[in-house]
Scaffold this motif. Structure first.
Motif, PDB file in Angstrom:
ATOM      1  N   ARG A  29       0.773  -1.300  -0.090  1.00 30.41           N
ATOM      2  CA  ARG A  29      -0.118  -0.023   0.018  1.00 30.41           C
ATOM      3  C   ARG A  29       0.833   1.465   0.164  1.00 30.41           C
ATOM      4  NH1 ARG A  29      -4.117  -0.157   4.550  1.00 30.41           N
ATOM      5  NH2 ARG A  29      -4.808  -1.927   3.383  1.00 30.41           N
ATOM      6  N   ILE A  30       1.919   1.346   0.587  1.00 30.79           N
ATOM      7  CA  ILE A  30       3.000   2.358   0.797  1.00 30.79           C
ATOM      8  C   ILE A  30       3.418   2.415  -0.628  1.00 30.79           C
ATOM      9  CG2 ILE A  30       5.060   3.334   1.551  1.00 30.79           C
ATOM     10  CD1 ILE A  30       4.475   1.718   4.366  1.00 30.79           C
ATOM     11  N   ALA A  49       2.275   1.611  -3.629  1.00 32.65           N
ATOM     12  CA  ALA A  49       1.097   1.918  -4.625  1.00 32.65           C
ATOM     13  C   ALA A  49       0.814   3.392  -4.250  1.00 32.65           C
ATOM     14  CB  ALA A  49      -0.035   1.274  -4.214  1.00 32.65           C
ATOM     15  N   ASN A  50       0.635   3.913  -2.890  1.00 35.53           N
ATOM     16  CA  ASN A  50       0.446   5.410  -2.829  1.00 35.53           C
ATOM     17  C   ASN A  50       1.476   6.188  -3.209  1.00 35.53           C
ATOM     18  OD1 ASN A  50      -2.169   4.625  -1.810  1.00 35.53           O
ATOM     19  ND2 ASN A  50      -1.432   4.694   0.291  1.00 35.53           N
ATOM     20  N   THR A 101       1.472   6.698  -7.004  1.00 34.70           N
ATOM     21  CA  THR A 101       0.423   7.543  -7.292  1.00 34.70           C
ATOM     22  C   THR A 101       0.752   9.091  -7.346  1.00 34.70           C
ATOM     23  OG1 THR A 101      -1.164   5.875  -6.558  1.00 34.70           O
ATOM     24  CG2 THR A 101      -2.090   8.186  -6.901  1.00 34.70           C
ATOM     25  N   ILE A 102       1.289   9.369  -6.214  1.00 30.77           N
ATOM     26  CA  ILE A 102       1.904  10.558  -6.032  1.00 30.77           C
ATOM     27  C   ILE A 102       3.014  10.963  -7.021  1.00 30.77           C
ATOM     28  CG2 ILE A 102       3.115  12.369  -4.406  1.00 30.77           C
ATOM     29  CD1 ILE A 102       1.723  10.865  -2.122  1.00 30.77           C
ATOM     30  N   ALA A 139      -2.840  11.739  -8.667  1.00 30.80           N
ATOM     31  CA  ALA A 139      -3.582  12.470  -7.472  1.00 30.80           C
ATOM     32  C   ALA A 139      -3.695  13.968  -7.685  1.00 30.80           C
ATOM     33  CB  ALA A 139      -2.971  12.208  -6.102  1.00 30.80           C
ATOM     34  N   ALA A 160       8.337  11.314  -3.346  1.00 30.41           N
ATOM     35  CA  ALA A 160       7.344   9.982  -3.571  1.00 30.41           C
ATOM     36  C   ALA A 160       8.437   8.786  -4.132  1.00 30.41           C
ATOM     37  CB  ALA A 160       6.458  10.544  -4.417  1.00 30.41           C
TER      38      ALA A 160
END
Length: 460
Positions: free
Chosen positions: A247-248, A250-251, A254-255, A260, A271
């Motif tokens: 999850r870290i 993937a987020n 995304t950044i 986003a 990021a």
């Protein structure tokens, strides 16, 4: 119905379940099957049939949609005479049965990984089934076997409470326990299940015995031993760590890719650093989990009929983007080339991903990494050669040592990949060696038992 140890069963030559311990026999009947009778679990039936027809032991992690609670377990099928012997371990409630997963999923997942006893309870908190993993919970396991339909609180001592059931589950969640036969302190976690009932988890609160020195003298030496935590990361913590780490990553991606919204270059770089650090951590967790697996007593890969040339093409497909980014050409076996061998496909692919990945990482840009394979008598082999600096003869064995980096640092490696790869090769009856290739770089050669019957069929 409890499963405090391996569940054993046997199928005949027609894949009919003819012998089974109580837990599996009861599940067979609940799913509409007869006992004895044809297996009523399609995934287990497929595993048994494959094992019987291939005459090879096979195993897999299965999930069964039981009407009482969805179950997951690891099944191993081994040919025996004309039929098949089944051994089932890790019998527990599957994730689909958990209530409130969206609210406290990470905490509950970690609890389930750390728990050394998993007990399914009905709506009145009476024992339905259970799985015990700790050696010092033997008496509790026996109590479970004989305790079907009893309140679980009758099988333990709850500290600071003399009350008996019925008690509300929230009053018991987090209670500290003493379990007969164990010198450790335990904590109970009572988690509601979606279809009613509860899951009881016992998590050890202490590692060392809490008895006084005088009392400890009365405890058998075997019980005073610190519990064996070997396998904690691979079997328990690694599965719980994968989801938050992914999850870290993937987020962060995304950044980094501005999905986003707009972002300055400085924060895009931050990021990217977070995503790269997350991938490094994920790789380290996987390496440590694999290390525990290959060093575990009784570890044995599942042999199968494989094609080394096909494995090479698959591994190269996975790593193709990374090679392209560095301007490295992957020279592979032709599409029609076949090199039959005996080994576990997943483990062979793991070794090749490590070897090809290392070649891409450590060779110079705009060069070629060559993958060749063939058969030499009783052995099938596959080699990975690069055009890097090569490995000095005095370092040829050192490179396979645990945590050996050969002076490299900061490249994201753990120093475990080659150690694990050689352990896997040898466990499959083969070998992994290194030398220098024709272009001067390193040349790693993985050898495995050749599948001579398949080779003869292909050439005949």
């Amino acid at each position: 119905m409890t499963a405090a140890g391996p569940i054993l069963a046997r199928c005949d030559g027609s894949d009919r379940l003819v012998e089974a311990d109580e837990a599996l026999a009861a599940l067979q009947v609940r799913l509409g099957g007869a006992f004895p009778g044809a297996l009523a679990m399609p995934s287990l039936l497929a595993l048994v049939r494959r094992s019987r027809t291939a005459r090879l032991p096979l195993s897999g992690k299965l999930t069964i949609a039981d009407s009482e609670q969805p179950l997951s377990f690891r099944a191993r099928a081994t040919p025996e005479g004309e039929g098949t012997r089944i051994e089932i371990t890790e019998w527990r409630v599957s994730a689909e049965a958990w209530a409130g997963q969206d609210g406290a999923g990470t905490d509950q997942a970690l609890l389930r990984q750390l728990a050394e006893a998993h007990v399914v309870l009905d709506a009145e908190q009476r024992v339905v089934s259970g799985m015990v993993e700790a050696a010092d919970l033997g008496e509790f396991a026996n109590a479970l076997r004989q305790g079907f339909g009893r309140y679980w609180t009758d099988l333990v001592e709850i500290e600071g409470s003399a009350h008996r059931q019925p008690l509300h589950w929230r009053l018991l969640d987090g209670a500290r326990l003493r379990v007969h036969g164990s010198v450790r302190d335990w904590k109970a976690s009572v988690l509601p299940l979606r279809s009613g009932g509860f899951e009881l988890l016992l998590v050890a609160e202490t590692v060392l015995p809490t008895a006084s020195p005088a009392q400890a003298e009365t405890v058998p030496a075997a019980d005073r031993t610190v519990p064996d935590w070997k396998g904690l990361l691979g079997r328990k913590l690694a599965p719980a760590l994968r989801q938050p780490i992914n999850r870290i990553i993937a987020n962060a991606e995304t950044i980094r890719t501005r999905l986003a919204g707009p972002l300055s270059e400085q924060y895009v770089a931050y990021a990217g650093d977070i995503a790269e650090a997350g991938r490094h951590l994920a790789s380290l967790v996987e390496d440590l989990a694999d290390l525990e697996t290959v060093e575990a007593d009784g570890f044995a890969p599942e042999p199968d009929h494989i094609d080394l040339a096909d494995c090479a093409r698959r591994a190269a497909g996975i790593l193709g983007v990374r090679a392209h980014e560095r301007g490295i050409t992957l020279a592979l076996p032709s599409a029609d080339e076949q090199v039959p061998a005996i080994g576990e496909f997943r483990r062979v692919l793991q070794v090749l991903l490590n070897l090809i990945g290392n070649a891409i990482r450590y060779t110079r840009s705009d060069t070629t990494v060559s993958v060749d394979c063939g058969v030499d008598g009783a052995l099938a082999w596959i080699s990975v050669s690069d055009e890097g600096d090569g490995i000095a003869p005095e370092q040829a064995e050192k490179v396979f040592e645990k945590f050996e980096r050969l002076g490299r640092s900061g490249d994201g490696g753990s120093g475990l990949g080659l150690y694990i790869s050689r352990r896997l090769a040898r466990a499959m009856g083969g070998e992994l060696v290194v030398g220098n290739g024709a272009a001067g770089g390193a040349r790693f050669v993985l050898s495995l038992p050749a599948d001579n019957a398949a080779q003869a069929s292909a050439t005949g």
